[in-house]
Write a protein that holds these residues in place. Structure first.
Motif, PDB file in Angstrom:
ATOM      1  N   THR A  55       0.865  -1.202   0.181  1.00 17.45           N
ATOM      2  CA  THR A  55       0.083  -0.047   0.019  1.00 17.45           C
ATOM      3  C   THR A  55       0.765   1.131   0.153  1.00 17.45           C
ATOM      4  O   THR A  55       2.327   1.134   0.228  1.00 17.45           O
ATOM      5  N   PRO A  56       0.403   2.247  -0.230  1.00 18.39           N
ATOM      6  CA  PRO A  56       1.243   3.501  -0.319  1.00 18.39           C
ATOM      7  C   PRO A  56       1.831   3.654   1.150  1.00 18.39           C
ATOM      8  O   PRO A  56       3.149   4.036   1.349  1.00 18.39           O
ATOM      9  N   GLU A  57       1.332   3.253   2.326  1.00 18.53           N
ATOM     10  CA  GLU A  57       1.779   3.282   3.477  1.00 18.53           C
ATOM     11  C   GLU A  57       2.850   2.494   3.694  1.00 18.53           C
ATOM     12  O   GLU A  57       4.043   2.744   4.323  1.00 18.53           O
ATOM     13  N   SER A  58       2.873   1.327   3.209  1.00 17.61           N
ATOM     14  CA  SER A  58       3.953   0.214   3.295  1.00 17.61           C
ATOM     15  C   SER A  58       5.082   0.629   2.350  1.00 17.61           C
ATOM     16  O   SER A  58       6.050   0.300   2.502  1.00 17.61           O
ATOM     17  N   ARG A  59       5.001   1.601   1.355  1.00 19.64           N
ATOM     18  CA  ARG A  59       6.100   2.041   0.644  1.00 19.64           C
ATOM     19  C   ARG A  59       6.723   3.244   1.112  1.00 19.64           C
ATOM     20  O   ARG A  59       7.706   3.655   0.476  1.00 19.64           O
ATOM     21  N   GLU A  60       6.136   3.915   2.057  1.00 22.06           N
ATOM     22  CA  GLU A  60       6.642   4.990   2.732  1.00 22.06           C
ATOM     23  C   GLU A  60       7.927   4.905   3.493  1.00 22.06           C
ATOM     24  O   GLU A  60       7.953   3.935   4.153  1.00 22.06           O
ATOM     25  N   THR A  61       8.960   5.567   3.040  1.00 21.79           N
ATOM     26  CA  THR A  61      10.219   5.165   3.721  1.00 21.79           C
ATOM     27  C   THR A  61      10.928   6.592   4.448  1.00 21.79           C
ATOM     28  O   THR A  61      11.928   6.401   4.958  1.00 21.79           O
ATOM     29  N   ASP A  62      10.179   7.751   4.211  1.00 22.28           N
ATOM     30  CA  ASP A  62      10.918   9.131   4.776  1.00 22.28           C
ATOM     31  C   ASP A  62      10.397   8.956   6.317  1.00 22.28           C
ATOM     32  O   ASP A  62       9.315   8.673   6.692  1.00 22.28           O
ATOM     33  N   THR A  63      11.595   8.779   6.929  1.00 21.22           N
ATOM     34  CA  THR A  63      11.329   8.737   8.509  1.00 21.22           C
ATOM     35  C   THR A  63      10.514   9.857   9.187  1.00 21.22           C
ATOM     36  O   THR A  63       9.729   9.449  10.202  1.00 21.22           O
ATOM     37  N   ASP A  64      10.558  11.258   8.689  1.00 19.78           N
ATOM     38  CA  ASP A  64       9.994  12.220   9.148  1.00 19.78           C
ATOM     39  C   ASP A  64       8.207  11.864   8.986  1.00 19.78           C
ATOM     40  O   ASP A  64       7.661  12.194  10.016  1.00 19.78           O
ATOM     41  N   THR A  65       7.959  11.554   7.902  1.00 17.30           N
ATOM     42  CA  THR A  65       6.607  11.140   7.631  1.00 17.30           C
ATOM     43  C   THR A  65       6.021  10.087   8.436  1.00 17.30           C
ATOM     44  O   THR A  65       5.241  10.218   8.876  1.00 17.30           O
ATOM     45  N   ILE A  66       6.779   9.225   8.456  1.00 18.50           N
ATOM     46  CA  ILE A  66       6.374   7.794   9.080  1.00 18.50           C
ATOM     47  C   ILE A  66       6.456   8.231  10.799  1.00 18.50           C
ATOM     48  O   ILE A  66       5.261   7.919  11.546  1.00 18.50           O
ATOM     49  N   ALA A  67       7.263   9.150  11.376  1.00 17.52           N
ATOM     50  CA  ALA A  67       7.326   9.459  12.749  1.00 17.52           C
ATOM     51  C   ALA A  67       5.948  10.474  13.242  1.00 17.52           C
ATOM     52  O   ALA A  67       5.321  10.282  14.122  1.00 17.52           O
ATOM     53  N   ARG A  68       5.733  11.336  12.130  1.00 19.25           N
ATOM     54  CA  ARG A  68       4.687  12.014  12.319  1.00 19.25           C
ATOM     55  C   ARG A  68       3.240  11.394  12.476  1.00 19.25           C
ATOM     56  O   ARG A  68       2.455  11.561  13.194  1.00 19.25           O
ATOM     57  N   ASN A  69       3.078  10.521  11.456  1.00 21.07           N
ATOM     58  CA  ASN A  69       1.988   9.535  11.267  1.00 21.07           C
ATOM     59  C   ASN A  69       1.790   8.725  12.726  1.00 21.07           C
ATOM     60  O   ASN A  69       0.615   8.441  13.136  1.00 21.07           O
ATOM     61  N   ARG A  70       3.068   8.249  12.970  1.00 16.86           N
ATOM     62  CA  ARG A  70       2.918   7.198  14.103  1.00 16.86           C
ATOM     63  C   ARG A  70       2.777   8.178  15.579  1.00 16.86           C
ATOM     64  O   ARG A  70       1.848   7.595  16.245  1.00 16.86           O
ATOM     65  N   PHE A  71       2.900   9.364  15.382  1.00 18.18           N
ATOM     66  CA  PHE A  71       2.511  10.321  16.570  1.00 18.18           C
ATOM     67  C   PHE A  71       1.184  10.644  16.533  1.00 18.18           C
ATOM     68  O   PHE A  71       0.524  10.588  17.719  1.00 18.18           O
ATOM     69  N   ARG A  72       0.528  10.630  15.463  1.00 19.12           N
ATOM     70  CA  ARG A  72      -0.999  10.943  15.136  1.00 19.12           C
ATOM     71  C   ARG A  72      -1.459   9.566  15.742  1.00 19.12           C
ATOM     72  O   ARG A  72      -2.704   9.929  16.319  1.00 19.12           O
ATOM     73  N   PHE A  73      -0.966   8.451  15.290  1.00 17.43           N
ATOM     74  CA  PHE A  73      -1.878   7.247  15.699  1.00 17.43           C
ATOM     75  C   PHE A  73      -1.752   7.081  17.129  1.00 17.43           C
ATOM     76  O   PHE A  73      -2.657   6.772  17.853  1.00 17.43           O
ATOM     77  N   LEU A  74      -0.454   7.127  17.645  1.00 19.19           N
ATOM     78  CA  LEU A  74      -0.757   7.167  19.361  1.00 19.19           C
ATOM     79  C   LEU A  74      -1.508   8.087  20.102  1.00 19.19           C
ATOM     80  O   LEU A  74      -2.203   7.764  20.866  1.00 19.19           O
ATOM     81  N   GLN A  75      -1.698   9.575  19.386  1.00 18.02           N
ATOM     82  CA  GLN A  75      -2.430  10.546  20.255  1.00 18.02           C
ATOM     83  C   GLN A  75      -3.999  10.082  20.081  1.00 18.02           C
ATOM     84  O   GLN A  75      -4.655  10.472  20.819  1.00 18.02           O
ATOM     85  N   GLN A  76      -4.225   9.297  19.133  1.00 15.59           N
ATOM     86  CA  GLN A  76      -5.634   8.895  18.635  1.00 15.59           C
ATOM     87  C   GLN A  76      -6.195   7.661  19.267  1.00 15.59           C
ATOM     88  O   GLN A  76      -7.310   7.688  19.506  1.00 15.59           O
ATOM     89  N   THR A  77      -5.093   6.725  19.608  1.00 11.95           N
ATOM     90  CA  THR A  77      -5.457   5.455  20.142  1.00 11.95           C
ATOM     91  C   THR A  77      -4.962   5.119  21.368  1.00 11.95           C
ATOM     92  O   THR A  77      -5.608   4.315  22.099  1.00 11.95           O
ATOM     93  N   ARG A  78      -3.993   5.929  22.178  1.00 14.47           N
ATOM     94  CA  ARG A  78      -3.805   5.849  23.474  1.00 14.47           C
ATOM     95  C   ARG A  78      -4.501   6.873  24.431  1.00 14.47           C
ATOM     96  O   ARG A  78      -4.653   8.029  24.089  1.00 14.47           O
ATOM     97  N   HIS A  79      -4.913   6.572  25.546  1.00 13.20           N
ATOM     98  CA  HIS A  79      -5.523   7.368  26.471  1.00 13.20           C
ATOM     99  C   HIS A  79      -4.550   7.927  27.812  1.00 13.20           C
ATOM    100  O   HIS A  79      -3.515   6.830  28.022  1.00 13.20           O
TER     101      HIS A  79
END
Length: 206
Positions: A55-79
């Motif tokens: 998928t586009p996500e699995s092909r993403e290799t830019d560390t800054d983009t990945i880190a930003r997306n994971r930060f968003r993921f954590l903010q949305q899924t962890r309390h």
């Protein structure tokens, strides 16, 4: 167990092999939503990767983009400990930056980068390794599957020992030493008797 250099398809195949050998439910261990929560990779990409697709996500290799997306993921899924999602101010206080900086990182400036200095306390806040923020999607899934392999390879073989289950569940210690010399069918009989006595005592106490 392999290592992070093991190709993802090979790792996934090994997980399925171990699950089949141990008669375990593959759907439970390879649940897309569960793996998504554990890796920060979307369930759609998890499903694609396990099927040998991308998928586009699995092909993403830019560390800054990945880190930003994971930060968003954590903010949305962890309390936070108070049971609600972390506020931007709480996140900022925890990692030593301003509320505005957090907002820009999550929702604003693409130039705003989660530096390693910030990534470490951010990962610590959510109980993760820094690699959670930096792994590509295939790396993140591979890392989690390797952990599953390790747990499956170190699991005791064969069905659970009924006597040991009783020792653990009820804290029975007195007969533990003698039980090691019993045959399997004897252990099953004694375990059944003990459970019956415990159930009887519980019923009388009610």
């Amino acid at each position: 167990m392999g290592d992070l250099h093991t190709p993802l398809p090979e790792t996934a195949a090994r997980v399925r092999q171990l699950l089949a050998q141990q008669n375990l439910n593959a759907d439970q261990y390879l649940d897309h939503q569960k793996l998504s929560f554990e890796t920060g990779v979307t369930a759609e990409t998890i499903a694609a990767l396990l099927a040998g697709k991308t998928t586009p996500e699995s092909r993403e290799t830019d560390t800054d983009t990945i880190a930003r997306n994971r930060f968003r993921f954590l903010q949305q899924t962890r309390h936070a400990p108070h049971g609600e999602p972390y506020t931007l101010q709480e996140l900022g206080n925890a990692i030593g930056v301003s509320r505005q900086w957090v907002h820009q990182l999550l929702f604003g400036e693409e130039k705003k980068k989660p530096s390693l200095k910030v990534a470490k306390p951010l990962a610590d806040l959510f109980g993760q390794e820094v690699t959670f923020l930096t792994d590509t999607a295939p790396q993140a899934l591979n890392r989690r599957l390797l952990q599953i392999i390790q747990s499956l390879e170190t699991a005791p073989e064969g069905p659970p020992d009924p006597m040991q289950q009783l020792f653990q569940e009820y804290g029975i210690q007195g007969i533990s030493a003698r039980s090691t010399n019993l045959k399997d069918h004897q252990r099953q009989i004694i375990a059944g008797m003990i459970i019956g006595m415990i159930s009887s005592n519980d019923a009388e106490g009610r």
